[in-house]
Scaffold this motif. Structure first.
Motif, PDB file in Angstrom:
ATOM      1  N   GLN A 464      22.000  12.841  -3.491  1.00 20.57           N
ATOM      2  CA  GLN A 464      22.429  11.752  -4.365  1.00 20.57           C
ATOM      3  C   GLN A 464      21.311  10.728  -4.552  1.00 20.57           C
ATOM      4  O   GLN A 464      21.094  10.216  -5.663  1.00 20.57           O
ATOM      5  CB  GLN A 464      23.665  11.075  -3.770  1.00 20.57           C
ATOM      6  CG  GLN A 464      24.896  11.968  -3.707  1.00 20.57           C
ATOM      7  CD  GLN A 464      26.077  11.254  -3.093  1.00 20.57           C
ATOM      8  OE1 GLN A 464      26.170  10.035  -3.122  1.00 20.57           O
ATOM      9  NE2 GLN A 464      26.989  12.017  -2.530  1.00 20.57           N
ATOM     10  N   ALA A 465      20.601  10.418  -3.457  1.00 22.83           N
ATOM     11  CA  ALA A 465      19.516   9.443  -3.549  1.00 22.83           C
ATOM     12  C   ALA A 465      18.394   9.948  -4.450  1.00 22.83           C
ATOM     13  O   ALA A 465      17.822   9.189  -5.248  1.00 22.83           O
ATOM     14  CB  ALA A 465      18.981   9.143  -2.150  1.00 22.83           C
ATOM     15  N   MET A 466      18.064  11.241  -4.333  1.00 23.57           N
ATOM     16  CA  MET A 466      17.010  11.802  -5.180  1.00 23.57           C
ATOM     17  C   MET A 466      17.424  11.760  -6.649  1.00 23.57           C
ATOM     18  O   MET A 466      16.613  11.455  -7.526  1.00 23.57           O
ATOM     19  CB  MET A 466      16.700  13.228  -4.730  1.00 23.57           C
ATOM     20  CG  MET A 466      16.061  13.298  -3.349  1.00 23.57           C
ATOM     21  SD  MET A 466      15.921  14.983  -2.696  1.00 23.57           S
ATOM     22  CE  MET A 466      14.654  15.651  -3.767  1.00 23.57           C
ATOM     23  N   ALA A 467      18.684  12.062  -6.922  1.00 22.39           N
ATOM     24  CA  ALA A 467      19.175  11.999  -8.303  1.00 22.39           C
ATOM     25  C   ALA A 467      19.151  10.567  -8.818  1.00 22.39           C
ATOM     26  O   ALA A 467      18.828  10.312  -9.985  1.00 22.39           O
ATOM     27  CB  ALA A 467      20.591  12.575  -8.371  1.00 22.39           C
ATOM     28  N   SER A 468      19.482   9.614  -7.925  1.00 22.90           N
ATOM     29  CA  SER A 468      19.489   8.206  -8.336  1.00 22.90           C
ATOM     30  C   SER A 468      18.069   7.724  -8.653  1.00 22.90           C
ATOM     31  O   SER A 468      17.846   7.048  -9.663  1.00 22.90           O
ATOM     32  CB  SER A 468      20.097   7.357  -7.219  1.00 22.90           C
ATOM     33  OG  SER A 468      20.044   5.996  -7.550  1.00 22.90           O
ATOM     34  N   THR A 469      17.098   8.081  -7.826  1.00 27.83           N
ATOM     35  CA  THR A 469      15.726   7.665  -8.112  1.00 27.83           C
ATOM     36  C   THR A 469      15.189   8.318  -9.373  1.00 27.83           C
ATOM     37  O   THR A 469      14.329   7.766 -10.047  1.00 27.83           O
ATOM     38  CB  THR A 469      14.811   8.010  -6.924  1.00 27.83           C
ATOM     39  OG1 THR A 469      14.869   9.426  -6.686  1.00 27.83           O
ATOM     40  CG2 THR A 469      15.237   7.274  -5.670  1.00 27.83           C
ATOM     41  N   SER A 470      15.718   9.490  -9.687  1.00 25.99           N
ATOM     42  CA  SER A 470      15.290  10.148 -10.923  1.00 25.99           C
ATOM     43  C   SER A 470      15.767   9.360 -12.140  1.00 25.99           C
ATOM     44  O   SER A 470      15.096   9.334 -13.171  1.00 25.99           O
ATOM     45  CB  SER A 470      15.847  11.569 -10.955  1.00 25.99           C
ATOM     46  OG  SER A 470      15.468  12.230 -12.136  1.00 25.99           O
ATOM     47  N   ARG A 471      16.937   8.707 -11.993  1.00 23.04           N
ATOM     48  CA  ARG A 471      17.471   7.938 -13.124  1.00 23.04           C
ATOM     49  C   ARG A 471      16.845   6.555 -13.236  1.00 23.04           C
ATOM     50  O   ARG A 471      16.574   6.081 -14.348  1.00 23.04           O
ATOM     51  CB  ARG A 471      18.995   7.795 -12.968  1.00 23.04           C
ATOM     52  CG  ARG A 471      19.772   9.090 -13.135  1.00 23.04           C
ATOM     53  CD  ARG A 471      21.258   8.798 -13.242  1.00 23.04           C
ATOM     54  NE  ARG A 471      21.771   8.111 -12.070  1.00 23.04           N
ATOM     55  CZ  ARG A 471      22.257   8.736 -10.994  1.00 23.04           C
ATOM     56  NH1 ARG A 471      22.263  10.057 -10.949  1.00 23.04           N
ATOM     57  NH2 ARG A 471      22.714   8.036  -9.963  1.00 23.04           N
ATOM     58  N   ASN A 472      16.628   5.869 -12.099  1.00 24.96           N
ATOM     59  CA  ASN A 472      16.186   4.473 -12.174  1.00 24.96           C
ATOM     60  C   ASN A 472      14.709   4.272 -11.839  1.00 24.96           C
ATOM     61  O   ASN A 472      14.232   3.124 -11.754  1.00 24.96           O
ATOM     62  CB  ASN A 472      17.039   3.597 -11.255  1.00 24.96           C
ATOM     63  CG  ASN A 472      17.030   4.093  -9.812  1.00 24.96           C
ATOM     64  OD1 ASN A 472      16.058   4.692  -9.367  1.00 24.96           O
ATOM     65  ND2 ASN A 472      18.112   3.805  -9.089  1.00 24.96           N
ATOM     66  N   SER A 473      13.992   5.393 -11.616  1.00 26.65           N
ATOM     67  CA  SER A 473      12.533   5.358 -11.371  1.00 26.65           C
ATOM     68  C   SER A 473      12.170   4.596 -10.100  1.00 26.65           C
ATOM     69  O   SER A 473      11.015   4.170  -9.935  1.00 26.65           O
ATOM     70  CB  SER A 473      11.798   4.718 -12.575  1.00 26.65           C
ATOM     71  OG  SER A 473      12.031   5.478 -13.737  1.00 26.65           O
TER      72      SER A 473
END
Length: 879
Positions: A464-473
């Motif tokens: 989830q964290a990796m997906a979140s950083t992919s969205r918010n850079s």
């Protein structure tokens, strides 16, 4: 003349036969029947006029008046009019002076007949012989009066010669004709009534969905009517006339015969329920029978109606099952379309605490817990109206106010028009299952010892964290933490103190990070920390992760109080930064793990960020593991032997050492492949292969005079020692190779004895009883306990090369050598110093009591044939 009147009367009576034929011919076709009757009556009048009594030309007498009056009386206006018209037309056709009088008589006869019909229909006159006779007298008196209008003495002649015979003959003929027609009419009505009755009975019988049978007292089928012949055991035609005993199973035939006898002996209908294998399959029937008042060929009989109640029985059975199911362990509730409770079961009361009397008549909101908002109920009712069912978990309230979770299923009941009439709700109290579910989730996603998330939950959150950083850079950091030298705590203070230290370490880590971060335990002394939502710039994110890691190192390095003892331990941390989903979860975990090991190798109690070079190192190590496996399979490993020398005697034994002869890379040093083999779990296979080769070589040397005195030391790994079949495998190998067990020395490192000491002693005692000796390698580098050292069945101690180096200059090393020698002397074991490379080291060791040496000063490890050459040289020098 009288004879002519009688002939006319006979003709009139014959009329009744034609009328009967006409009635039967036309049946219920009333219009055709009326026309036919009118024509018959009219034709009879014509026939009568064709055989008249003629008193004078133009004046004729016949029985038309009787015929026409009866035609009007029994046929009504239409029949009378048709008959009168036919008669009048023919009379006019005949002509003569009496034609008009004749038409008048015809008209009056019809009218008088209609008058009589009216009186009968109103009940003024009952039809019968006397009324008909009266009508005949009136009709013919009136006819005679019409004859008074004839010219001349014709009228006088009529009254003198014809009046009395006319009245005496035609009046009774009229009455007789009336009686015949009345009888015919009554027979027609009776026949019609019978036909109507028969038709009604037929319609009723055919409308009844039951099988009708007439059975005589012997059980013979006399008549069968079945709306569906699949309800019979055979077709109806083949059953007629047969006995039940011929077509039914014996027990069924006996049952029916008893039933027929009971019916014949009773004045009331008898009922019987039975099953029968019919043409349509097994069916259930309900029979009702009654005795008939008539006999058939002298035998009494019963009429039996049997109804197929298979479906009713099935429905009743389903109702019983439904009733039992309703009183199941599930709470059940039936409401009307407005959610008013109509019925509840016992389980409802047991779960909710509301009795049936308290619940029935109340709305279901009686159970509302208040935990669900309007949107929840709106969604529930929307699905229920759309699909007819709703199922889910809901919070409800018991009578005592306790709120509890339940699994609820609601089904809508609709009528034939599709309108909802009722709702059926079934529910279960899932308080315990919810608790069990929470416990299962805790066990599945949390570490049992520390209560921290486990690998499974961390992997989910990392994804989830990796997906979140992919969205918010933004960035994230994954930290792999290993407690340094944690094994010492378990070994020295016990596993319960080790567990306590892990719990305290986990709590310290948890106190440092934010609520949005995750601290997980992977097992053993390994923790993983996930930092999410770090700054967008990579440098800022790495600096923040470094500050958190340094705080963790400081927190973990603080002393721990364990069973009243203070213990301090450090940690090594590896950090892998990420932004986006470029790498997989497993890859991120590997990177953090590699960074942690790099931190450990650099001195522990420090942190290290992931380096791609490190990844290549690990990849090379994995390739090396595969090559070791291949080398074991293809026998690439061989054994070299390093001489062990006794002061003043020369070579007395040798240590068997593994060497790898790689087909492409040549000889690979042990320092490169031994650690990799240990980490990959291959030491057991490698040690077994080395032991096999060494024992075979020892067996060969035992037959050579120059080498028969040699002992061979074989290194044993922890993976081998703690195998349940280790002792058996060693003894089996010695027996198979023929090696002398007294010349076999198994060399153990001090560290591997820190495990199951008692188990190790049992194995060593068993092997020592067969003559095998034991040596402790690297003595003094571990954490040996003198308490168990004296109980070990050892024969020699090997002083580690780290204590030999720099002798005799190092006073510390000299002190250790003296202590080891003294300890060995007290335990009555010999001492071997390894790593001896200079004469100074040898002299210092010998001067302090050590008489056995091993090292490059004497020889490097050599193949067996070269070692034998070295042995021969040593013998020559000794001579």
């Amino acid at each position: 003349m009288a004879l002519d009147l009688i002939k006319a009367t006979a003709l009139i009576l014959a009329l009744s036969l034609l009328q009967g034929f006409n009635a039967r011919f036309w049946g219920e076709r009333h219009a055709a029947r009326a026309i036919g009757s009118g024509l018959i009556f009219g034709v009879m009048c014509v026939v009568g006029m064709m055989m008249p009594i003629t008193l004078t030309p133009g004046v004729i007498f016949d029985g038309r008046s009787a015929v026409l009056s009866m035609a009007a009386l029994f046929g009504g206006p239409a029949v009378g009019a048709i008959a009168g018209a036919v008669a009048a037309a023919y009379r006019l056709h005949l002509g003569g002076g009496g034609a008009l009088v004749g038409v008048g008589v015809i008209t009056v006869s019809v009218l008088l007949g209609l008058l009589m019909r009216m009186l009968v229909s109103r009940g003024k006159v009952a039809p019968g012989f006397l009324p008909f006779l009266g009508l005949g007298v009136v009709v013919h008196v009136v006819a005679l009066l019409f004859f008074l209008g004839l010219p001349g003495d014709t009228a006088k002649r009529v009254f003198e010669t014809l009046a009395l015979p006319y009245l005496l003959t035609l009046a009774p003929a009229t009455a007789l004709l009336g009686m015949l027609l009345l009888d015919l009419d009554e027979r027609q009505r009776t026949g019609k009534a019978l036909r109507d009755s028969e038709a009604r009975m037929r319609a009723i019988t055919e409308a009844v969905p039951d099988v009708l049978m007439v059975l005589d007292e012997d059980g013979r089928y006399l008549k069968i009517r079945a709306p569906d012949e699949k309800l019979l055991v055979a077709d109806a035609e083949s059953l007629n006339g047969k006995l039940m005993t011929d077509v039914l199973p014996p027990e069924k035939a006996a049952m029916f015969q008893d039933y027929v006898r009971r019916t014949l002996q009773s004045d009331s209908a008898q009922v019987l329920e039975y099953t029968l294998d019919t043409r349509g399959g097994p069916r259930v029937f309900e029979a009702r029978a009654r005795a008939l008042d008539v006999t058939f060929e002298g035998r009494r009989a019963v009429v039996l109606l049997t109804r197929d109640i298979t479906e009713r029985v099935r429905l009743e059975e389903e109702q019983r099952i439904a009733a039992i199911a309703f009183e199941s362990q599930q709470g059940m509730m039936i409401t009307d379309a407005y959610s008013v409770i109509l019925r509840v079961n016992k389980a409802f009361t047991a779960i909710t605490g509301f009795s049936a009397e308290e619940a029935i008549g109340q709305r279901t909101s009686l159970l509302a817990s208040g935990r669900h908002d309007t949107a929840f109920y709106r969604a529930m009712w929307s699905k229920l109206h759309a699909d007819g069912v709703w199922e889910g978990e809901i919070w409800n309230r018991r009578r005592n106010g306790e709120v509890y979770p339940e699994r609820l299923s609601i089904s809508a009941v609709r009528n034939a028009d599709g309108m909802v009439t009722h709702y059926v709700a079934a529910f279960m109290d899932i308080t315990f299952s919810k608790a069990a579910e929470d416990e299962i989730r805790r066990l599945a996603f949390y570490d049992a010892l520390t209560g921290l998330p486990n690998r499974r939950l961390l992997s989910d959150r990392l994804g989830q964290a990796m997906a979140s950083t992919s969205r918010n850079s933004r960035h994230g950091a994954l930290m792999f933490i290993d407690l340094d030298d944690f094994k010492n705590v378990n070994d020295l203070l016990g596993h319960h103190n080790g567990d306590l230290l892990l719990q305290k370490a986990g709590a310290r880590l948890r106190d440092i990070v934010r609520e949005t971060d995750t601290v997980a335990r992977f097992g053993g002394d390994e923790f993983v920390v996930l930092l999410a939502d770090l700054p967008e710039h990579s440098i800022d994110a790495a600096q923040q992760a470094e500050r958190v890691a340094e705080a963790m190192l400081a927190a973990l390095n603080r002393p721990y109080v364990l069973d009243g003892q203070t213990r301090q331990t450090s940690a090594s941390i590896g950090i892998a930064m990420f932004s986006g989903s470029t790498h997989s979860i497993d890859e991120m975990l590997r990177r953090a793990d590699l960074s942690m090991y790099e931190s450990k190798q650099r001195g522990k109690n420090r942190l290290h960020f992931f380096d791609p070079v490190m990844q290549e190192t690990v990849t090379a190590r994995l390739r090396l593991e595969d090559e070791i496996r291949s080398g074991l399979a293809t026998r690439q490993f061989c054994v070299h032997y390093q001489a062990q020398v006794e002061n003043g005697r020369g070579i007395v034994s040798a240590e068997a050492l593994a060497r790898w002869r790689h087909p492409d890379k040549g000889f690979i040093p042990p320092a490169q492949f031994i650690p990799v083999a240990e980490r990959a779990g291959l030491m057991s296979a490698l040690g077994q292969q080395v032991m096999e080769d060494a024992l075979q070589q020892l067996a060969r040397w035992a037959h050579k005079p120059e080498a028969a005195h040699l002992s061979v030391a074989i290194n044993i790994s922890a993976a081998q020692l703690y195998q349940s079949e280790f002792a058996d495998s060693v003894l089996e190998a010695i027996s198979r190779t023929g090696a002398p067990p007294g010349k076999v020395v198994l060399e153990l490192t001090e560290s591997i004895l820190l495990g199951d000491v008692d188990g190790a002693i049992d194995v060593m005692q068993r092997l020592r009883a067969r003559g095998i000796r034991f040596s402790i390698d690297d003595f003094g580098t571990g954490y040996s306990s003198l308490a168990y050292l004296q109980s070990l069945p050892i024969n020699e101690l090997k002083i580690d090369r780290s204590f030999v180096r720099n002798l005799p200059a190092s006073e510390g090393n000299l002190a250790i050598v003296r202590a080891v020698v003294a300890l060995a002397s007290a335990l009555d074991v010999k001492v071997i110093a390894e790593g001896v490379e200079t004469e100074g080291e040898r002299n210092a060791l010998a001067g302090n009591g050590c008489q056995f040496f091993q090292g490059y000063l004497f020889a490097r490890p050599l193949p067996a044939d070269e070692f034998e050459g070295l042995l021969r040289e040593d013998l020559l020098r000794a001579r």
